[in-house]
Design a protein around this motif. Structure first.
Motif, PDB file in Angstrom:
ATOM      1  N   SER A 261       7.984   8.451  10.524  1.00  0.00           N
ATOM      2  CA  SER A 261       6.603   7.986  10.597  1.00  0.00           C
ATOM      3  C   SER A 261       6.602   6.511  10.974  1.00  0.00           C
ATOM      4  N   SER A 262       5.508   6.056  11.576  1.00  0.00           N
ATOM      5  CA  SER A 262       5.435   4.641  11.943  1.00  0.00           C
ATOM      6  C   SER A 262       5.212   3.755  10.732  1.00  0.00           C
ATOM      7  N   ALA A 279       1.937   6.468   0.650  1.00  0.00           N
ATOM      8  CA  ALA A 279       1.079   6.655   1.816  1.00  0.00           C
ATOM      9  C   ALA A 279       1.951   6.610   3.056  1.00  0.00           C
ATOM     10  N   THR A 280       1.711   7.529   3.986  1.00  0.00           N
ATOM     11  CA  THR A 280       2.503   7.544   5.210  1.00  0.00           C
ATOM     12  C   THR A 280       1.631   7.953   6.386  1.00  0.00           C
ATOM     13  N   SER A 281       1.940   7.389   7.566  1.00  0.00           N
ATOM     14  CA  SER A 281       1.141   7.654   8.756  1.00  0.00           C
ATOM     15  C   SER A 281       1.481   9.030   9.313  1.00  0.00           C
ATOM     16  N   LEU A 282       0.482   9.936   9.300  1.00  0.00           N
ATOM     17  CA  LEU A 282       0.653  11.297   9.816  1.00  0.00           C
ATOM     18  C   LEU A 282      -0.500  11.590  10.759  1.00  0.00           C
ATOM     19  N   ASP A 283      -0.214  12.058  11.960  1.00  0.00           N
ATOM     20  CA  ASP A 283      -1.258  12.362  12.950  1.00  0.00           C
ATOM     21  C   ASP A 283      -2.176  11.163  13.194  1.00  0.00           C
ATOM     22  N   GLY A 284      -1.616   9.951  13.121  1.00  0.00           N
ATOM     23  CA  GLY A 284      -2.402   8.771  13.460  1.00  0.00           C
ATOM     24  C   GLY A 284      -3.174   8.146  12.316  1.00  0.00           C
ATOM     25  N   HIS A 303      -5.737  15.385   3.622  1.00  0.00           N
ATOM     26  CA  HIS A 303      -5.873  15.797   5.026  1.00  0.00           C
ATOM     27  C   HIS A 303      -7.215  15.321   5.529  1.00  0.00           C
ATOM     28  N   VAL A 304      -7.310  14.087   5.971  1.00  0.00           N
ATOM     29  CA  VAL A 304      -8.603  13.558   6.396  1.00  0.00           C
ATOM     30  C   VAL A 304      -8.357  12.478   7.443  1.00  0.00           C
TER      31      VAL A 304
ATOM     32  N   ALA B 215      -2.929   0.318  16.062  1.00  0.00           N
ATOM     33  CA  ALA B 215      -1.856   0.511  17.037  1.00  0.00           C
ATOM     34  C   ALA B 215      -1.907   1.932  17.593  1.00  0.00           C
ATOM     35  N   GLN B 216      -2.157   2.912  16.707  1.00  0.00           N
ATOM     36  CA  GLN B 216      -2.234   4.311  17.148  1.00  0.00           C
ATOM     37  C   GLN B 216      -3.410   4.513  18.105  1.00  0.00           C
ATOM     38  N   ALA B 217      -4.556   3.888  17.780  1.00  0.00           N
ATOM     39  CA  ALA B 217      -5.743   4.047  18.614  1.00  0.00           C
ATOM     40  C   ALA B 217      -5.501   3.440  20.002  1.00  0.00           C
TER      41      ALA B 217
END
Lengths: 453, 266
Positions: A261-262, A279-284, A303-304, B215-217
């Protein structure tokens, strides 16, 4: 109105402390319901021979420990009787109205009007410092029934030894009043005093500050496991922000496998110290997840399409999680089940909320909130989670963030920018008795760990 | 409401444009008086003073320039109550000078008035087009991909606590998309890191998530413009790497950004 809420909070906290407190609770309940804290007189102790050199340190430490507990009213030294006892045999009952020497009523009568007297002395014995410590209930008719504590304490013959025996004696006194001693507890925090943000540790009173990490990167957001044996944090030492876990006993890194993850951040242990929420970056979007302390068996909880950080598990109800969510706009304090269900917003939608922290009894959440102020001007609030009434503890004195409860459930540590730099402070959970712990560099994000035995 | 304002603004702009164009066209048509004689006449004529306004001198130095250079107008006027120079220079003092940067050959007319009479004089500045600007350097010749990226990439800016790509951020990222395609074409191994940053007001914890989202956007928008996703990675620095630290909206805005930097292989 506000005063009523604060008094209610103090009483609730005191009652909570009392429930987990000692067998002397009966007497203390009477005192608390009477609305007054026990009055204690603590005259300066003297030392015989070489012990006298360390008595300034001893007396200061003993006074600070008792005064800082919030459990006692300290009787001012200016109203003490001139004749101060050092040993039980110094007491001499009066003959009628004629004084024969120090006596209990010297302390219980005006002007001192004390309920309790701490006294004693120190001496050198086999190159050690020995403290003869006594606590008397001066409302009793004779010295036999008056004695609550009579005990020997040993320390090294130096300032550290003097502090040690003072803290141990204070811990025994505080235990009589249902107050938990913080002796041995530690605060982990972030300091940039070396030029880089590193994870640091110190004793609960600000002493013994030292760095745990030396990555010369950005290492932040520490969490400590409830058993006190692990510290987790977020670091850029490996590139993108990732979680690392250290042993507090060896100061060595333990294995933790981060998801691909980023960004992986804001770790927090579950009450059993066996799992980590983060907390982790998933699907942006940064989302709430759980894994075991090695990072295995990762499970996504939220999931939000919103930013969600800082999950904190109720120490008395491991299925309840509070966290910060940007769903619906400005980030607020939310609650959910650990399976992601039963979502509820706890704050009213005003301002921006950050840094939730559970009280040890699982009844209160402390957090930072900009409500009533400009973005960025946070103040510390405490909310009774059942009644959802927030109580504001700081009022615009600098930027106040990162509240964390002491193991005694009565104190909070927090960060505040009250000048050019951000420093750590403690206060009682009613917002009083503010004490500064740090001075060098900027110091933020404290978490308070119980003592490891 | 906002659309109406925009329409009004566009109309106003169009009027301005028409006015400006007509001015430019007129300039060469107006026959200037012989410039040499006018410009050299600096001695005040002797004789009894009169209340009629009189221009003692009005010169341009130098008289001819290359485009992009400047010329200085100087003038001296007597007895005037009202002195002005056209070409939008407006009202001026009786004695003065003004630096001008004309883009084309242009004639300036000084008008001095008083109740008893007025006087005008003109001076022309010749503007030659000069050498054309050098062409942009070829990507591989002098500038490396790293140089091109660090010198030419534009930051995309965001609103407070938001990760939406605003209109100005779209313009910046459209520029960046062209740049990245050029760099990637010249260097097949080149990768880029999209950094997300925040201003100092939010919490460190939330800002790390917000910087990641920004950054993602930005990456998603670049992908939509045809930039290959596998050449771009993202990182959030939250509020840990500000470009300024003032507590002003101007500084906050500079920090709420997505920034392109070369990948670690470079």
């Amino acid at each position: 109105m506000k005063t009523k809420i604060i008094i209610g909070l103090i009483l609730a906290l005191a009652a909570a402390a009392f429930v987990i407190g000692s067998g002397k609770a009966q007497e203390i309940r009477g005192t608390i319901s009477g609305g007054e804290k026990p009055r204690i007189a603590v005259p300066d102790f003297r030392g015989s021979g070489s012990a006298q050199r360390f008595m300034d340190t001893f007396n200061q430490t003993l006074w600070d420990e008792l005064a800082g507990s919030g459990a006692l009213t300290m009787v001012a030294k200016s109203v003490y009787p001139l004749n101060v006892p050092q040993r039980p045999q110094d007491f001499r009952p009066p003959s009628g109205n004629v004084s024969n020497g120090p006596w209990l009523t010297d302390w219980s009568n005006p002007p001192a009007r004390a309920n309790y007297l701490a006294f004693g002395y120190t001496g050198e014995q086999d190159q050690k410092l020995v403290l003869f410590g006594f606590l008397y209930n001066v409302g009793q008719p004779d010295i036999t029934s008056a004695q609550v504590i009579g005990k020997l304490y040993y320390g090294s013959l130096d300032a550290e030894g003097a502090k040690k025996v003072a803290r141990e004696f204070a811990a025994d006194i505080l235990q009589q009043f249902g107050a938990k001693s913080l002796d041995g507890s530690k605060i982990y925090f972030v300091s940039d005093r070396t030029g880089n943000k590193e994870i640091w540790s110190m004793d609960y009173d600000g002493s013994n500050q030292h760095a745990i990490t030396h990555y010369n990167s950005v290492s932040t957001m520490p969490a400590v496991s409830p058993d006190g044996r692990m510290v987790a944090f977020t670091t850029y030492a490996l590139g993108n922000p990732k979680i690392m876990i250290y042993s507090t006993e060896t100061d060595k890194r333990l294995p933790f496998y981060n998801p691909v993850s980023s960004a992986v951040e804001t770790p927090e242990f579950t009450p059993d110290s066996r799992h980590v929420l983060f907390a982790t970056s998933l699907d942006g979007w940064v989302q709430i997840c759980e894994a075991d302390v090695s990072g295995a068996d990762m499970r996504r909880i939220s999931h939000v399409r919103a930013i969600e950080v800082s999950p904190k598990v109720n120490p008395k109800n491991p299925t309840q999680v509070v966290f910060i969510s940007g769903r619906g706009g400005a980030e607020q304090l939310w609650s959910m089940n650990i399976d992601g269900g039963d979502l509820q917003r706890l704050t009213d939608g005003e301002g921006y909320v950050a840094n939730p922290a559970w009280s040890p009894n699982g009844q209160f959440v402390a957090f930072a909130w900009t409500k009533g102020y400009e973005p960025g001007n946070y103040n510390i609030f405490v909310m009774d989670i059942a009644r959802r009434i927030p109580v504001q503890l700081t009022h615009g004195a600098g930027r106040n963030e990162n509240p964390w409860w002491a193991p005694d459930g009565v104190h909070l540590v927090f960060s505040s920018k009250r000048g050019q730099t951000t420093q750590l402070y403690t206060m009682l959970a009613d917002g009083t008795n503010v004490q500064q712990l740090t001075t060098r560099g900027n110091n933020i994000q404290p978490v308070w760990s119980k003592a490891i035995n | 409401m906002r659309i109406q304002f925009r329409a009004l603004g566009a109309a106003a702009f169009a009027i301005l444009l028409v006015t400006a164009t007509s001015c430019k066209k007129k300039a060469p048509v107006a026959a200037p008086p012989p410039p040499a004689a006018a410009a050299e006449n600096t001695a005040p004529p002797p004789g009894p003073s009169t209340l009629a306004a009189r221009i003692n001198s009005f010169t341009a130095e130098p008289r001819s320039i290359e485009r992009g250079q400047s010329a200085t107008l100087r003038w001296s006027v007597a007895n005037a109550t009202d002195i002005s120079i056209d070409q939008n220079l407006g009202e001026v003092q009786a004695n003065g000078s003004r630096q001008v940067f004309p883009g084309n050959t242009i004639t300036y007319t000084l008008t001095a008035r008083s109740a008893a009479g007025s006087d005008t004089r003109s001076v022309t500045v010749e503007v030659s087009s000069g050498p054309p600007p050098p062409p942009p350097a070829p990507p591989s010749a002098n500038l490396s991909g790293v140089d091109m990226l660090t010198q030419q990439a534009q930051d995309a800016y965001f609103d407070y606590d938001k990760s939406d790509i605003r209109g100005d951020a779209q313009t910046a990222l459209q520029h960046d998309a062209q740049l990245l395609k050029q760099i990637f074409a010249a260097d097949p191994s080149f990768t880029v890191v999209i950094e997300g940053h925040c201003d100092e007001r939010g919490s460190a914890e939330y800002n790390l998530g917000l910087g990641d989202r920004r950054a993602q956007a930005a990456k998603e928008y670049l992908v939509s413009l045809g930039v290959p996703a596998d050449r771009m990675t993202t990182i959030s620095y939250g509020k840990d790497r500000p470009v300024c630290t003032d507590a002003t909206e101007q500084c906050y805005q500079r920090n709420r950004r997505a920034h392109l930097s070369p990948g670690t292989a470079h």
